[in-house]
Scaffold this motif. Structure first.
Motif, mmCIF file in Angstrom:
data_model
loop_
_atom_site.group_PDB
_atom_site.id
_atom_site.type_symbol
_atom_site.label_atom_id
_atom_site.label_comp_id
_atom_site.label_asym_id
_atom_site.label_seq_id
_atom_site.Cartn_x
_atom_site.Cartn_y
_atom_site.Cartn_z
ATOM 1 N N THR A 27 0.851 -1.180 0.000
ATOM 2 C CA THR A 27 0.000 0.000 0.000
ATOM 3 C C THR A 27 0.892 1.236 0.000
ATOM 4 O O THR A 27 2.091 1.159 0.313
ATOM 5 N N ASP A 549 2.095 -6.415 1.543
ATOM 6 C CA ASP A 549 0.672 -6.530 1.871
ATOM 7 C C ASP A 549 0.025 -7.571 0.960
ATOM 8 O O ASP A 549 -0.713 -8.433 1.416
ATOM 9 N N MET A 550 0.302 -7.471 -0.323
ATOM 10 C CA MET A 550 -0.103 -8.497 -1.284
ATOM 11 C C MET A 550 1.175 -8.997 -1.939
ATOM 12 O O MET A 550 1.971 -8.201 -2.439
ATOM 13 N N VAL A 638 -4.889 -3.427 -4.152
ATOM 14 C CA VAL A 638 -4.648 -4.014 -2.836
ATOM 15 C C VAL A 638 -5.179 -3.136 -1.710
ATOM 16 O O VAL A 638 -5.641 -3.633 -0.674
ATOM 17 N N LEU A 641 -8.855 -3.883 -0.681
ATOM 18 C CA LEU A 641 -9.214 -5.210 -0.190
ATOM 19 C C LEU A 641 -9.299 -5.233 1.324
ATOM 20 O O LEU A 641 -8.524 -4.559 2.024
ATOM 21 N N GLU A 643 -8.853 -7.168 4.980
ATOM 22 C CA GLU A 643 -7.766 -8.019 5.461
ATOM 23 C C GLU A 643 -8.018 -9.476 5.106
ATOM 24 O O GLU A 643 -7.104 -10.198 4.691
ATOM 25 N N ARG A 646 -7.381 -9.984 1.404
ATOM 26 C CA ARG A 646 -5.944 -9.943 1.131
ATOM 27 C C ARG A 646 -5.279 -11.251 1.536
ATOM 28 O O ARG A 646 -4.441 -11.797 0.801
ATOM 29 N N ASN A 647 -5.657 -11.773 2.696
ATOM 30 C CA ASN A 647 -5.073 -13.034 3.152
ATOM 31 C C ASN A 647 -5.437 -14.189 2.228
ATOM 32 O O ASN A 647 -4.605 -15.048 1.925
ATOM 33 N N ASN A 650 -3.404 -13.842 -0.968
ATOM 34 C CA ASN A 650 -2.009 -14.252 -0.757
ATOM 35 C C ASN A 650 -1.870 -15.770 -0.721
ATOM 36 O O ASN A 650 -0.888 -16.327 -1.222
#
Length: 729
Positions: A27, A549-550, A638, A641, A643, A646-647, A650
């Motif tokens: 980010t 983050d991503m 990203v 998104l 959390e 995002r998880n 990933n």
């Protein structure tokens, strides 16, 4: 006043640009934090540590199973513990042959007994230690006692045997002598045995690796007349690692094959020799004069034979299980402890190994030390870091392969990416790997300054590529084999990179007694500036993967690259078809006979089998569909998104590379699972992209080629479905 206004405007412009700066996968808020962390990391790096550690680790020969090799492993473990890592030693018990008998003699028409000994050189005391402790040999040659006529086969690769066929020369029942280079050394005895030879000799020709390149050691960096390149001739294109435990870890109580049943031990005896020992053998040959492209740098006329030179080769080895000590050092991540970023470099060497591998090992250690220092100040990585010092890489990527085979299921669940290094020196960044990581590596390369030129290592890399006819784009090369990334990417399907600097560090010390600290300091990287550059580059990549983050995978460049591989195969197939059609027309019109030199023997060629049309449509369709999917996921923001999203994304990214593998593996070598990258069956280290299809085409097995087009298209379909899952987050 004008100066003050200009300065204010400049500052505002710089501030605006900085605000707009972004790092792939971060980010805007975390971009700045990451840049500050990387600056602090770079400030920690100290070339003096690399110098000090190389002197210690390369002080004595330390091949697998030696006391000094174990001493180095324990010292590395202790260092990692002092830097805040949980460091353990994982030991495997692997088959390793030590030479007991090495005899090579010319028995006719003249006699000569090969010396098989490299001489110490003045000014480098380390060279007095090596040859007596570990004689020059090729590991995983079979034992043998053979005598036969000699045949010179150039580099001993497929096209050389095609040339021999044209000349009507057969190596069946003969002993071949081949030059190093042209391919990985293990291909030479493998192919010779397939052609019926009963023994193989490999030498370094001075045109390739000696006085033809520059002054020889100790005056210059290059191989002197007595230097011999050691190295494994294990059939690694079939599978690397311990020859007795294919596909599973060589633990103490593992079930082992009988040695006679191990498929990766050579079928014929093979021995490396110096160009001093090669010259009398080659000079005794008669028969056809070698083609111009085959001739080397020795002061003789290169003949092919067979004979009248006749040689006797006798080899006997002590085959024992030896311990291989891998050091595994872990720093647990703060946010995602079950997502691992892995770094590795091997610590074993054929002799002293200052360049290969210690130059890379000390860079890895300095990187890990700096990361540890930042962690102690509160900057621990979000993801778990795992630093590895592998043993037994030299005889066949054994330490890393056994560890990966032993932990494969867990690694496939947790590893984000594996970053490998090996030998290092002055020059340009060499970077290869999974093309989904290409964009991220390019960004990092743009942030690291070249020690000699003062520009980014990315700019210098592109400049070199353009001079050599490349493009203005920063590109990763595709990974074949030759170092410890192999089990990660090609067996476990884990995204991988291989990094190192070189191009201005030429020399002939590779796998000889001359790969010493003194040689390295004189000719490779005297101030360890490029060792620091390697630590800086690999460290930034590691930290970005750890903190993103991503996760910074990018598939547009992957798609462009893989589409290029498919185009290559299609064009090559069409080229082969046209060449066959032309050949057959010339045969019909008797053109070869008319063009032949009447003073030379002529073998009338036969018509070749017509090449059928292959249907590449399934692959083209899948690549078109993939482009649409990749275009969709490239639009993901990203910052928007949650959390949880995002998880989940990933987790998909971590497993993307595995979607490019096939459970059945490649034809005739099921250990290799990756469908995009593999070492060539007849190149060894050199990569074959889209290997199942490409190699079937090259071998003119059209039925298999069409079958493998179907297998590969199914793999791409699975990969497409996996990537589509990201777009639906």
């Amino acid at each position: 006043m004008r100066t003050r206004i200009f300065t204010l405007v400049l500052c505002l412009a710089i501030g605006f640009l900085n605000a707009q700066e972004s790092i792939l996968g971060f980010t805007s808020e975390n971009t700045k934090k990451q840049q500050q962390l990387e600056a602090a990391f770079e400030a920690q790096l100290d070339a003096g540590n690399l110098d000090e550690w190389m002197q210690l680790m390369a002080a004595e020969p330390h091949w697998v199973g030696t006391e000094y090799g174990e001493k180095n492993a324990k010292w590395i473990q202790k260092k990692f513990k002092s830097w805040g890592y949980d460091a353990k030693i994982a030991t495997y018990h692997i088959l390793f042959p030590y030479p007991k008998v090495r005899l090579l003699e010319l028995t006719g028409p003249t006699s000569y007994t090969a010396k098989l000994t490299a001489v110490p050189v003045e000014g480098d005391a380390y060279t007095a230690q090596g040859d007596a402790l570990l004689p020059s040999y090729n590991a995983f040659s079979t034992d043998g006692d053979v005598e036969a006529e000699l045949v010179f086969v150039n580099y001993g690769i497929p096209r050389d045997y095609e040339e021999l066929d044209k000349l009507g020369i057969d190596v069946k029942g003969k002993i071949v002598i081949a030059k190093y280079q042209g391919s990985w050394r293990g291909i030479k005895p493998k192919l010779a045995a397939e052609k019926g030879a009963i023994g193989c000799i490999i030498y370094s020709d001075p045109a390739d690796d000696g006085y033809g390149r520059g002054d020889v050691y100790p005056k210059g960096a290059y191989k002197n007349k007595t230097g011999v390149q050691r190295g494994s001739v294990m059939d690694m294109p079939t599978y690397p690692g311990d020859v007795l435990t294919p596909g599973y870890g060589a633990t103490k109580d593992a079930k082992r094959l009988d040695r006679k049943d191990a498929p990766t031990i050579t079928k014929i005896p093979v021995l490396p020799i110096s160009y001093e020992d090669a010259q009398p053998l080659l000079a005794a040959l008669d028969g056809a004069v070698a083609p111009q492209s085959w001739r080397g740098g020795l002061p003789i006329t290169y003949h092919i034979g067979p004979g009248p030179a006749k040689v006797h080769l006798k080899l006997e080895f002590d085959w024992q299980l030896k311990p291989a000590h891998n050091v595994i050092a872990t720093m647990k991540g703060t946010d995602f402890p079950d997502q691992w970023v892995m770094r590795g470099n091997h610590h074993d060497a054929w002799v002293h190994g200052a360049n290969d591998p210690i130059s890379g090992m000390v860079a890895l250690m300095e990187e890990a030390r700096a990361v540890g220092a930042l962690a102690k100040k509160g900057n621990k990585p979000k993801r778990t870091l795992v630093y590895c010092a592998w043993d037994a890489e030299e005889p066949g990527l054994i330490g890393s392969t056994e560890w990966v085979e032993d932990h494969k299921t867990e690694l496939q669940q947790k590893v984000v990416a594996y970053i490998n290094t090996d030998g290092n020196g002055r020059g340009f960044l060499g970077a290869g790997g999974s093309h989904s990581l290409q964009a991220m590596v390019g960004e990092v390369a743009g942030a690291v300054t070249d020690p000699q030129k003062g520009v980014s290592i990315k700019e210098r890399r592109i400049a070199v590529d353009m001079v050599r006819g490349g493009t203005e784009d920063f590109e990763l090369y595709a990974l074949g084999s030759g170092s410890d990334y192999t089990p990660f990417i090609q067996h476990a399907g884990i995204a991988s990179l291989n990094l190192g600097f070189g191009g201005e560090n030429g020399g002939g010390e590779y796998h000889t007694i001359y790969d010493t600290y003194d040689h390295y300091k004189r000719f490779k990287d005297p101030d360890f500036a490029y060792g620091v550059a390697l630590a800086n580059t690999a460290g930034r990549i590691t930290l970005r993967l750890a903190n993103a983050d991503m996760l910074p995978f990018e598939f547009k460049q992957w798609h462009k690259t893989v589409s290029g591989y498919l185009d290559e195969i299609m064009k090559e197939t069409e080229k082969m078809r046209k060449e066959v059609e032309k050949h057959n027309r010339l045969v019909d019109k008797n053109m070869y006979a008319l063009a032949a030199d009447p003073k030379k023997p002529f073998l009338k060629p036969e018509k070749k089998e017509t090449i059928p049309y292959l249907d590449f449509t399934p692959l083209q369709n899948e690549m078109t569909s993939l482009k649409k999917t990749i275009d969709a996921i490239s639009k993901i923001d990203v910052s928007k998104l949650s959390e949880a999203q995002r998880n989940a994304l990933n987790d998909k990214l971590i497993h993307a590379e595995q979607a490019l593998t096939s459970a059945q593996g490649l034809p005739r070598r099921s250990w290799y699972k990756h469908q995009i990258y593999a070492p060539g069956f007849y190149t060894g280290y050199g990569v074959k992209t889209l290997p199942s299809v490409r190699e079937a085409v090259e071998q003119k097995d059209w039925k298999e080629a069409q079958e493998q087009i179907g297998v590969l298209s199914s793999t791409l379909k699975r990969f497409n479905a996996h990537v589509k899952g990201m777009a639906e987050m």
